[in-house]
Scaffold this motif. Structure first.
Motif, PDB file in Angstrom:
ATOM      1  N   MET A   1       0.570  -0.997  -0.194  1.00  0.00           N
ATOM      2  CA  MET A   1      -0.190  -0.141  -0.215  1.00  0.00           C
ATOM      3  C   MET A   1       1.117   1.835  -0.068  1.00  0.00           C
ATOM      4  O   MET A   1       0.658   2.039  -0.999  1.00  0.00           O
ATOM      5  CB  MET A   1      -1.483  -0.126   1.179  1.00  0.00           C
ATOM      6  N   LEU A   2       1.818   1.118   0.832  1.00  0.00           N
ATOM      7  CA  LEU A   2       2.690   2.011   0.872  1.00  0.00           C
ATOM      8  C   LEU A   2       3.659   2.089  -0.675  1.00  0.00           C
ATOM      9  O   LEU A   2       3.751   4.029  -1.071  1.00  0.00           O
ATOM     10  CB  LEU A   2       3.899   1.885   2.186  1.00  0.00           C
ATOM     11  N   ILE A   3       4.261   1.568  -1.341  1.00  0.00           N
ATOM     12  CA  ILE A   3       4.482   2.008  -2.737  1.00  0.00           C
ATOM     13  C   ILE A   3       3.553   2.133  -3.366  1.00  0.00           C
ATOM     14  O   ILE A   3       3.735   2.544  -4.259  1.00  0.00           O
ATOM     15  CB  ILE A   3       4.780   0.097  -3.226  1.00  0.00           C
ATOM     16  N   ALA A   4       2.056   1.605  -3.889  1.00  0.00           N
ATOM     17  CA  ALA A   4       1.170   2.286  -4.155  1.00  0.00           C
ATOM     18  C   ALA A   4       0.995   3.552  -4.452  1.00  0.00           C
ATOM     19  O   ALA A   4       1.091   4.082  -4.653  1.00  0.00           O
ATOM     20  CB  ALA A   4       0.269   1.644  -4.128  1.00  0.00           C
ATOM     21  N   VAL A   5       1.275   3.837  -3.107  1.00  0.00           N
ATOM     22  CA  VAL A   5       0.822   5.500  -2.386  1.00  0.00           C
ATOM     23  C   VAL A   5       1.826   6.475  -3.203  1.00  0.00           C
ATOM     24  O   VAL A   5       1.538   7.197  -3.781  1.00  0.00           O
ATOM     25  CB  VAL A   5       0.330   5.325  -0.941  1.00  0.00           C
ATOM     26  N   PHE A   6       3.323   6.364  -2.853  1.00  0.00           N
ATOM     27  CA  PHE A   6       4.679   6.756  -3.236  1.00  0.00           C
ATOM     28  C   PHE A   6       4.501   6.485  -4.890  1.00  0.00           C
ATOM     29  O   PHE A   6       4.819   7.884  -6.171  1.00  0.00           O
ATOM     30  CB  PHE A   6       5.530   5.579  -3.138  1.00  0.00           C
ATOM     31  N   GLY A   7       4.264   5.592  -5.438  1.00  0.00           N
ATOM     32  CA  GLY A   7       3.301   5.559  -7.520  1.00  0.00           C
ATOM     33  C   GLY A   7       2.963   6.626  -7.453  1.00  0.00           C
ATOM     34  O   GLY A   7       3.099   7.626  -8.750  1.00  0.00           O
ATOM     35  N   LEU A   8       1.638   6.655  -7.115  1.00  0.00           N
ATOM     36  CA  LEU A   8       0.440   7.602  -6.828  1.00  0.00           C
ATOM     37  C   LEU A   8       1.219   9.168  -7.201  1.00  0.00           C
ATOM     38  O   LEU A   8       1.179  10.425  -8.561  1.00  0.00           O
ATOM     39  CB  LEU A   8      -0.691   7.601  -6.328  1.00  0.00           C
ATOM     40  N   MET A   9       2.289   9.283  -6.200  1.00  0.00           N
ATOM     41  CA  MET A   9       2.909  11.451  -5.678  1.00  0.00           C
ATOM     42  C   MET A   9       3.457  11.385  -6.848  1.00  0.00           C
ATOM     43  O   MET A   9       3.577  11.651  -7.314  1.00  0.00           O
ATOM     44  CB  MET A   9       3.541  10.964  -4.290  1.00  0.00           C
ATOM     45  N   LYS A  10       4.473   9.869  -7.678  1.00  0.00           N
ATOM     46  CA  LYS A  10       5.033   9.888  -8.393  1.00  0.00           C
ATOM     47  C   LYS A  10       4.109  10.121  -9.710  1.00  0.00           C
ATOM     48  O   LYS A  10       4.890  10.024 -11.407  1.00  0.00           O
ATOM     49  CB  LYS A  10       6.057   8.714  -8.526  1.00  0.00           C
ATOM     50  N   LYS A  11       2.830  10.502 -10.160  1.00  0.00           N
ATOM     51  CA  LYS A  11       2.414  10.215 -11.243  1.00  0.00           C
ATOM     52  C   LYS A  11       2.221   8.984 -11.770  1.00  0.00           C
ATOM     53  O   LYS A  11       1.811   8.825 -13.322  1.00  0.00           O
ATOM     54  CB  LYS A  11       2.721  11.485 -12.307  1.00  0.00           C
ATOM     55  N   TYR A  12       2.274   7.856 -11.347  1.00  0.00           N
ATOM     56  CA  TYR A  12       1.997   6.221 -12.297  1.00  0.00           C
ATOM     57  C   TYR A  12       0.519   5.856 -11.514  1.00  0.00           C
ATOM     58  O   TYR A  12       0.106   5.421 -10.339  1.00  0.00           O
ATOM     59  CB  TYR A  12       2.941   5.489 -11.350  1.00  0.00           C
ATOM     60  N   GLN A  13      -0.598   6.480 -12.543  1.00  0.00           N
ATOM     61  CA  GLN A  13      -1.896   6.130 -11.693  1.00  0.00           C
ATOM     62  C   GLN A  13      -2.623   4.421 -11.839  1.00  0.00           C
ATOM     63  O   GLN A  13      -3.537   5.046 -11.444  1.00  0.00           O
ATOM     64  CB  GLN A  13      -3.082   7.075 -13.096  1.00  0.00           C
ATOM     65  N   LYS A  14      -1.610   4.289 -12.954  1.00  0.00           N
ATOM     66  CA  LYS A  14      -2.152   3.215 -12.533  1.00  0.00           C
ATOM     67  C   LYS A  14      -1.972   2.392 -11.680  1.00  0.00           C
ATOM     68  O   LYS A  14      -2.684   0.849 -10.873  1.00  0.00           O
ATOM     69  CB  LYS A  14      -2.232   1.986 -13.941  1.00  0.00           C
ATOM     70  N   ALA A  15      -1.190   2.200 -10.188  1.00  0.00           N
ATOM     71  CA  ALA A  15      -0.992   2.181  -8.819  1.00  0.00           C
ATOM     72  C   ALA A  15      -2.392   2.441  -7.810  1.00  0.00           C
ATOM     73  O   ALA A  15      -2.288   1.369  -6.588  1.00  0.00           O
ATOM     74  CB  ALA A  15       0.204   3.475  -8.012  1.00  0.00           C
ATOM     75  N   VAL A  16      -3.273   2.441  -9.214  1.00  0.00           N
ATOM     76  CA  VAL A  16      -4.183   3.023  -7.701  1.00  0.00           C
ATOM     77  C   VAL A  16      -5.169   1.272  -7.616  1.00  0.00           C
ATOM     78  O   VAL A  16      -5.823   1.206  -6.789  1.00  0.00           O
ATOM     79  CB  VAL A  16      -5.396   3.892  -8.123  1.00  0.00           C
ATOM     80  N   TRP A  17      -4.985   0.610  -9.182  1.00  0.00           N
ATOM     81  CA  TRP A  17      -5.413  -0.870  -9.118  1.00  0.00           C
ATOM     82  C   TRP A  17      -4.939  -1.584  -8.043  1.00  0.00           C
ATOM     83  O   TRP A  17      -5.481  -2.085  -7.127  1.00  0.00           O
ATOM     84  CB  TRP A  17      -4.717  -1.638 -10.324  1.00  0.00           C
ATOM     85  N   ILE A  18      -3.805  -1.148  -7.769  1.00  0.00           N
ATOM     86  CA  ILE A  18      -2.830  -1.273  -6.683  1.00  0.00           C
ATOM     87  C   ILE A  18      -3.723  -1.200  -5.180  1.00  0.00           C
ATOM     88  O   ILE A  18      -3.764  -2.436  -4.008  1.00  0.00           O
ATOM     89  CB  ILE A  18      -1.732  -1.936  -6.158  1.00  0.00           C
ATOM     90  N   VAL A  19      -3.666   0.084  -5.210  1.00  0.00           N
ATOM     91  CA  VAL A  19      -4.609   0.811  -3.850  1.00  0.00           C
ATOM     92  C   VAL A  19      -5.901  -0.322  -3.409  1.00  0.00           C
ATOM     93  O   VAL A  19      -5.403  -0.774  -2.333  1.00  0.00           O
ATOM     94  CB  VAL A  19      -4.668   1.647  -3.267  1.00  0.00           C
ATOM     95  N   VAL A  20      -6.357  -0.588  -4.633  1.00  0.00           N
ATOM     96  CA  VAL A  20      -7.621  -1.209  -4.487  1.00  0.00           C
ATOM     97  C   VAL A  20      -7.297  -2.511  -4.400  1.00  0.00           C
ATOM     98  O   VAL A  20      -8.317  -2.881  -3.637  1.00  0.00           O
ATOM     99  CB  VAL A  20      -8.317  -0.694  -6.317  1.00  0.00           C
ATOM    100  N   GLY A  21      -6.489  -3.577  -5.064  1.00  0.00           N
ATOM    101  CA  GLY A  21      -6.895  -4.484  -4.325  1.00  0.00           C
ATOM    102  C   GLY A  21      -6.421  -5.246  -3.162  1.00  0.00           C
ATOM    103  O   GLY A  21      -6.627  -5.881  -2.321  1.00  0.00           O
ATOM    104  N   VAL A  22      -4.909  -4.426  -2.369  1.00  0.00           N
ATOM    105  CA  VAL A  22      -4.572  -4.518  -1.345  1.00  0.00           C
ATOM    106  C   VAL A  22      -6.614  -3.801  -0.507  1.00  0.00           C
ATOM    107  O   VAL A  22      -6.399  -4.804   0.939  1.00  0.00           O
ATOM    108  CB  VAL A  22      -3.741  -3.510  -0.543  1.00  0.00           C
ATOM    109  N   MET A  23      -7.127  -3.065  -0.220  1.00  0.00           N
ATOM    110  CA  MET A  23      -8.372  -2.547   0.202  1.00  0.00           C
ATOM    111  C   MET A  23      -9.183  -4.070   0.409  1.00  0.00           C
ATOM    112  O   MET A  23     -10.064  -4.065   0.747  1.00  0.00           O
ATOM    113  CB  MET A  23      -8.968  -1.303  -0.146  1.00  0.00           C
ATOM    114  N   ILE A  24      -9.143  -4.416  -0.851  1.00  0.00           N
ATOM    115  CA  ILE A  24      -9.974  -5.270  -0.953  1.00  0.00           C
ATOM    116  C   ILE A  24      -9.686  -6.852  -0.433  1.00  0.00           C
ATOM    117  O   ILE A  24     -10.350  -6.983   0.764  1.00  0.00           O
ATOM    118  CB  ILE A  24     -10.496  -6.254  -2.233  1.00  0.00           C
TER     119      ILE A  24
END
Length: 190
Positions: free
Chosen positions: A132-155
């Motif tokens: 989750m932290l890596i995905a949020v870091f990815g979102l901060m670096k403008k890697y928008q597909k990292a939102v799918w990682i966040v969704v997966g971890v939330m599920i």
């Protein structure tokens, strides 16, 4: 004892892991693909053993437990590193793969000791926190597909709460289907 719904959910999980590898991860750089493969193969093997265990093959109970521990150690280390590589848009080296497998095997051997097996759930929770932290870091670096990682971890996080509540769902089935959904979400992040 026969648990047909658990066998079906494990079969779905194994199938999703295999299909996801070829659908989403087959075009990743070689060592990144190896990392994804380790995660997906260990999960699929544990699920396949679970199918037969839940269909009543009692001899596979220990094998299923060991393969689940393998997926929860080597597989989790591999997926954390693979997600780091994905978010940072890096190609991993052979050394990184070997180190990841080494760390995962060390955790695996430790978790096989009955005195330490209780830490398996801690390692899983810590791994998902790292993802989750890596995905949020990815979102901060403008890697928008990292939102799918966040969704997966939330599920998967929500699925673990089902076991603690008295809902009309089988917690094992919910976890298997949530894990399959998480795999698909991770694939969509590619």
């Amino acid at each position: 004892m026969l648990h047909l719904s658990n066998a079906i959910s494990d079969a779905v999980l194994a199938l999703v892991c295999i299909v996801a590898f070829f659908r989403f991860f087959a075009r990743q750089p070689f060592y990144n693909r190896i990392l994804w493969g380790i995660f997906l193969v260990t999960t699929a093997l544990a699920a396949a053993a679970g199918v037969f265990r839940y269909l009543g093959v009692k001899d596979l109970t220990a094998t299923h437990r060991s393969l689940s521990t393998l997926a929860g150690s080597v597989g989790l280390v591999a997926v954390v590193v693979a997600i780091w590589a994905l978010v940072m848009r890096q190609s991993m080296s052979k050394w990184v793969v070997v180190s990841s497998v080494g760390v995962g095997l060390l955790i695996f051997v430790t978790l096989l000791d009955p005195a330490y097996e209780v830490f398996g759930s801690v390692i899983q929770a810590f791994s998902m926190l790292l993802v989750m932290l890596i995905a949020v870091f990815g979102l901060m670096k403008k890697y928008q597909k990292a939102v799918w990682i966040v969704v997966g971890v939330m599920i998967i996080g929500l699925a673990t709460k089902v076991a603690n509540n008295h809902l009309p769902f089988n917690p094992t089935d919910v976890y298997h289907y949530a894990l399959a959904a998480m795999v698909v979400c991770f694939g969509k992040a590619v």
